[in-house]
Design a protein around this motif. Structure first.
Motif, short mmCIF file in Angstrom:
data_model
loop_
_atom_site.label_atom_id
_atom_site.label_comp_id
_atom_site.label_asym_id
_atom_site.label_seq_id
_atom_site.Cartn_x
_atom_site.Cartn_y
_atom_site.Cartn_z
N LEU A 162 0.85 -1.19 0.00
CA LEU A 162 0.00 0.00 0.00
C LEU A 162 0.88 1.24 0.00
CD1 LEU A 162 -2.63 -1.11 2.68
CD2 LEU A 162 -2.72 -1.45 0.21
N SER A 163 0.41 2.29 -0.68
CA SER A 163 1.19 3.52 -0.82
C SER A 163 0.91 4.52 0.29
CB SER A 163 0.91 4.16 -2.18
OG SER A 163 -0.49 4.44 -2.31
N VAL A 164 0.29 4.07 1.38
CA VAL A 164 0.00 4.93 2.52
C VAL A 164 0.77 4.43 3.72
CG1 VAL A 164 -2.28 5.63 1.68
CG2 VAL A 164 -2.05 3.58 3.07
N THR A 165 0.82 5.26 4.75
CA THR A 165 1.55 4.87 5.94
C THR A 165 0.79 3.78 6.71
OG1 THR A 165 0.51 6.56 7.30
CG2 THR A 165 2.52 7.18 6.11
N GLN A 166 1.48 3.19 7.64
CA GLN A 166 0.86 2.12 8.44
C GLN A 166 -0.33 2.66 9.23
OE1 GLN A 166 3.10 0.71 11.80
NE2 GLN A 166 2.33 -1.39 11.60
N GLN A 167 -0.18 3.85 9.80
CA GLN A 167 -1.26 4.42 10.60
C GLN A 167 -2.47 4.76 9.73
OE1 GLN A 167 -1.34 4.56 13.90
NE2 GLN A 167 -3.42 5.41 13.85
N GLN A 168 -2.23 5.29 8.53
CA GLN A 168 -3.34 5.62 7.63
C GLN A 168 -4.08 4.36 7.19
OE1 GLN A 168 -1.22 7.74 4.58
NE2 GLN A 168 -1.45 9.75 5.59
N ALA A 169 -3.34 3.30 6.90
CA ALA A 169 -3.99 2.04 6.51
C ALA A 169 -4.78 1.46 7.68
CB ALA A 169 -2.95 1.04 6.02
N TRP A 170 -4.24 1.53 8.90
CA TRP A 170 -4.94 1.01 10.07
C TRP A 170 -6.26 1.75 10.30
CZ3 TRP A 170 -4.61 -3.05 13.30
CH2 TRP A 170 -5.30 -2.97 14.51
N GLU A 171 -6.24 3.06 10.21
CA GLU A 171 -7.47 3.85 10.40
C GLU A 171 -8.49 3.53 9.34
OE1 GLU A 171 -6.17 7.86 10.44
OE2 GLU A 171 -5.20 7.74 12.43
N ASP B 151 -0.55 -2.83 14.27
CA ASP B 151 0.21 -3.90 13.62
C ASP B 151 -0.66 -5.04 13.10
OD1 ASP B 151 2.61 -2.59 14.15
OD2 ASP B 151 2.73 -3.45 16.16
N SER B 152 -1.65 -5.50 13.88
CA SER B 152 -2.38 -6.69 13.46
C SER B 152 -3.68 -6.83 14.23
CB SER B 152 -1.53 -7.95 13.65
OG SER B 152 -1.25 -8.14 15.02
N TYR B 153 -4.60 -7.63 13.70
CA TYR B 153 -5.79 -8.11 14.40
C TYR B 153 -6.33 -9.32 13.66
CZ TYR B 153 -8.49 -5.23 11.03
OH TYR B 153 -9.00 -4.67 9.90
N THR B 154 -7.31 -9.99 14.29
CA THR B 154 -7.97 -11.15 13.71
C THR B 154 -9.46 -10.85 13.56
OG1 THR B 154 -6.38 -12.67 14.72
CG2 THR B 154 -8.44 -13.62 13.96
N ILE B 155 -9.99 -11.12 12.39
CA ILE B 155 -11.41 -10.88 12.10
C ILE B 155 -12.14 -12.22 12.13
CG2 ILE B 155 -13.08 -9.93 10.48
CD1 ILE B 155 -10.85 -8.29 9.25
N HIS C 153 7.24 0.12 5.70
CA HIS C 153 8.51 0.15 4.98
C HIS C 153 8.65 1.50 4.31
CE1 HIS C 153 6.27 -0.56 1.25
NE2 HIS C 153 5.73 -1.63 1.83
N ASP C 154 9.69 1.67 3.51
CA ASP C 154 10.01 2.99 2.97
C ASP C 154 8.94 3.51 2.03
OD1 ASP C 154 12.33 2.85 4.40
OD2 ASP C 154 13.55 2.08 2.71
N GLU C 155 8.31 2.65 1.24
CA GLU C 155 7.33 3.09 0.25
C GLU C 155 5.91 3.18 0.81
OE1 GLU C 155 7.60 0.43 -2.98
OE2 GLU C 155 9.68 0.95 -3.50
N GLY C 156 5.70 2.84 2.03
CA GLY C 156 4.37 2.88 2.65
C GLY C 156 4.23 1.79 3.69
N CYS C 157 3.46 0.75 3.39
CA CYS C 157 3.32 -0.40 4.29
C CYS C 157 2.88 -1.61 3.47
CB CYS C 157 2.33 -0.10 5.42
SG CYS C 157 0.63 0.12 4.89
N GLU C 158 3.05 -2.76 4.04
CA GLU C 158 2.66 -4.01 3.40
C GLU C 158 1.57 -4.67 4.21
OE1 GLU C 158 4.55 -8.28 1.90
OE2 GLU C 158 5.84 -6.70 2.72
#
Length: 585
Positions: A415-424, A478-482, A505-510
């Motif tokens: 993903l091309s966004v940060t980890q926090q942006q993807a989590w939200e 970091d993680s959760y279970t659905i 990571h450098d380009e965003g997050c995985e």
């Protein structure tokens, strides 16, 4: 000349025999007027000179079940030992002095049957439209429960309840073809012995072919009963119910293995071989040493796998697990052991007393894992539910004849966004509604709980599913279970779980995901390949929409400027101070 003794001499034998029959009936022994009349005829034939002959004659005509013989013998000894039985019963009501005398070892059913009736106070009138719900576990006696409890034996009231359930309810254990054969009219092999016997009666002419068909026998049972602190109100009564209800079906005995689990696993199979429920509970109380303690189902199943794996018969065993799912062990261990149990059994049915709550959801860690592994869940918290248990097991077994197709997927996306942006975004219902294909509505119903409506089409089957999502093991960001489940009515159902991880990571997050799900109903009939194809297509569509939504909200990712080869030569020339030839060299 025959000498009459005791009540026969004074003419009271018939009245006392009737009173003795009523006492047996109070203890749970099935005695009616016809049996009492037959008992009087038996005494006329055998005589009353020897007490042993009288006891044998009465036992032969008044007792019709093996489990009632011990109760009859104790009652007979207590009833006919003292001719002044009324004075003996009244003496039991008088205050007793403190002492070290040990009471005679009588069964609770015998003690309650010998107790005199007490006058009951008149009850106040109740409104006719007021309904009461009687909990089956509340019929147990009000004795204090200790950590190391002695199950002792059933009281008369409990035993009457269990016997009524056994008379009215038969657990529908399915029958499967066995290896042994018998004579019949259908089958692939000819029964030549019967065929030739029939031909002998028709002058040697074979008029019909008798065949050999396979016998049908009930599936073997594996009963797992939770005896932890949260289940102590139900464990004793359900043990007695299962002992009586699973003894035999249509005169054919069922192969059953019984285990109780709390912090450890206890083998109750030898106790369940007792014909009398009182004796079974006494032996079960001796075998269980952690009653009313904690629950570690995972470790108990590990013990079952290591020491008693041979009890599971060739993936034909029907497993009935009685528990509330409040497990204190590790969820990973529980999931691993339940997966092993399912691989070696025909079906796993969860009998859960917590279903007495209308809004119950298996949100606890152990309950969520058990819910995903079980083929069905039924309530066992009151008499009405126990009466519906037979129909519920029959319906679940009908649906579980064919294994529900399972679906496993795993992968990762950058993903091309940060980890926090993807989590939200992954926790935003509006984003999920836009990205999940076919989602009509999704709303939060509590902490980490959601409800959604989703339209799904798998081949010729199309339906609108109503489902629930529950988040567990949340470790932000970091993680959760659905954990998810959905029901599409006649189209079928689906349930499963998904583990989601976010690694920066450098380009965003995985984003990594591992999905395990199973479906049933009409959707399961379209085929595994088509189901897998639709699942992968929905996953690709979700990530495509998610990338587009992230781009719309946070802008496009920074793009590197491409450098043409000609410009690179000119830049090299300027840096070195050379001309065109220098740049070319």
């Amino acid at each position: 000349m025959t000498t009459l003794l005791g009540d026969a001499r004074t003419g009271k034998l018939a009245d006392n025999l009737t009173a003795f029959g009523r006492t047996l009936r109070r203890a749970g022994v099935s005695v009616d007027a016809a049996r009492i009349a037959l008992a009087q005829q038996a005494l006329q034939l055998t005589g009353v000179e020897a007490k042993r002959d009288v006891a044998a004659a009465l036992e032969a005509v008044l007792v019709g079940r093996e489990q009632d013989r011990a109760v009859f013998r104790e009652l007979f000894d207590a009833f006919f030992r003292d001719p002044e039985l009324a004075h003996k019963l009244l003496a039991q009501m008088l205050p007793r002095a403190e002492g070290s005398a040990v009471p005679p070892p009588q069964r609770p059913r015998v003690r309650e049957a010998l107790m005199p009736h007490r006058a009951q106070a008149p009850r106040p009138p109740q409104a006719a439209d007021k309904e009461f719900e009687f909990d089956a576990a509340m019929t147990a006696s009000d004795l204090a429960r200790l950590r190391h409890a002695d199950f002792n034996q059933l009281s008369a009231s409990e035993y009457v309840l269990v016997e009524r359930l056994v008379r009215d309810i038969r657990l529908p254990v399915p029958r499967v073809p066995a290896r042994r054969v018998r004579a019949g009219w259908r089958g692939a092999r000819v029964h030549w012995a019967h065929t030739l016997q029939g031909a002998a009666h028709t002058g040697g002419e074979v008029m019909s072919l008798h065949r050999l068909q396979r016998r049908r026998q009930p599936l073997p049972l594996l009963l797992l009963v939770d005896v932890s602190g949260s289940m102590e109100r139900y464990a004793r009564l359900l043990l007695a119910f299962l002992h009586a209800a699973t003894r035999q079906i249509d005169g054919q005995r069922i192969q059953r293995d019984v285990f109780a689990f709390g912090m450890r696993l206890a083998d109750l199979t030898p106790a369940f071989r007792e014909s009398d429920t009182d004796a079974m509970l006494l032996r079960a109380g001796r075998a269980i040493d952690d009653f009313a303690g904690g629950t570690r189902l995972g470790s108990a199943l590990a013990t079952l796998r290591l020491r008693h794996a041979r009890r599971l018969v060739g993936r034909r065993t029907l497993v009935l697990l009685v528990s509330d799912g409040l497990d204190t062990g590790e969820p990973d261990e529980l999931a691993r052991e339940l997966a092993w149990l399912k691989r070696h059994s025909r079906a796993l049915l969860w009998l859960n007393p917590l279903l007495r709550y209308d809004g119950y959801a298996p949100s606890a860690r152990g309950a969520a894992v058990l819910h995903l592994a079980a083929d069905g869940m039924l309530a066992v918290h009151n008499i009405a539910r126990l009466q519906d248990l037979a129909a519920g097991i029959a319906a679940l077994m009908k649906n579980s004849k064919q294994r529900n197709p399972s679906m496993d997927m795993q992968g990762s996306r950058t993903l091309s966004v940060t980890q926090q942006q993807a989590w939200e975004a992954l926790n935003d219902p509006e984003v999920l509604k836009l990205c999940i294909p076919g989602c009509d509505n999704i709303e939060a119903t509590g902490d980490n709980a959601y409800e959604l409506t989703n339209a799904i089409k798998v081949g010729p089957v199309a339906a609108k599913f109503k489902g629930k999502l529950n988040l567990a093991d949340v470790n932000a960001p970091d993680s959760y279970t659905i954990h998810f489940e959905g029901n599409g009515g006649a189209a079928g159902f689906g349930k499963g779980n998904a583990q989601v991880t976010l690694v920066p990571h450098d380009e965003g997050c995985e984003l990594g995901y591992t999905v395990h799900a199973s479906v049933g109903g009409k959707i399961a009939q379209v085929g595994q390949r088509l189901i897998d194809g639709v699942a992968k297509s929905m996953a690709e569509s979700f990530f495509k929409r998610f990338d587009e939504e992230m781009t719309r909200r946070h802008g496009p990712p920074p793009e590197e400027q491409a450098v043409e080869p000609g410009k690179l030569k000119k830049m090299w020339g300027k840096l070195t101070g050379g001309g065109k030839d220098d740049a070319s060299t």
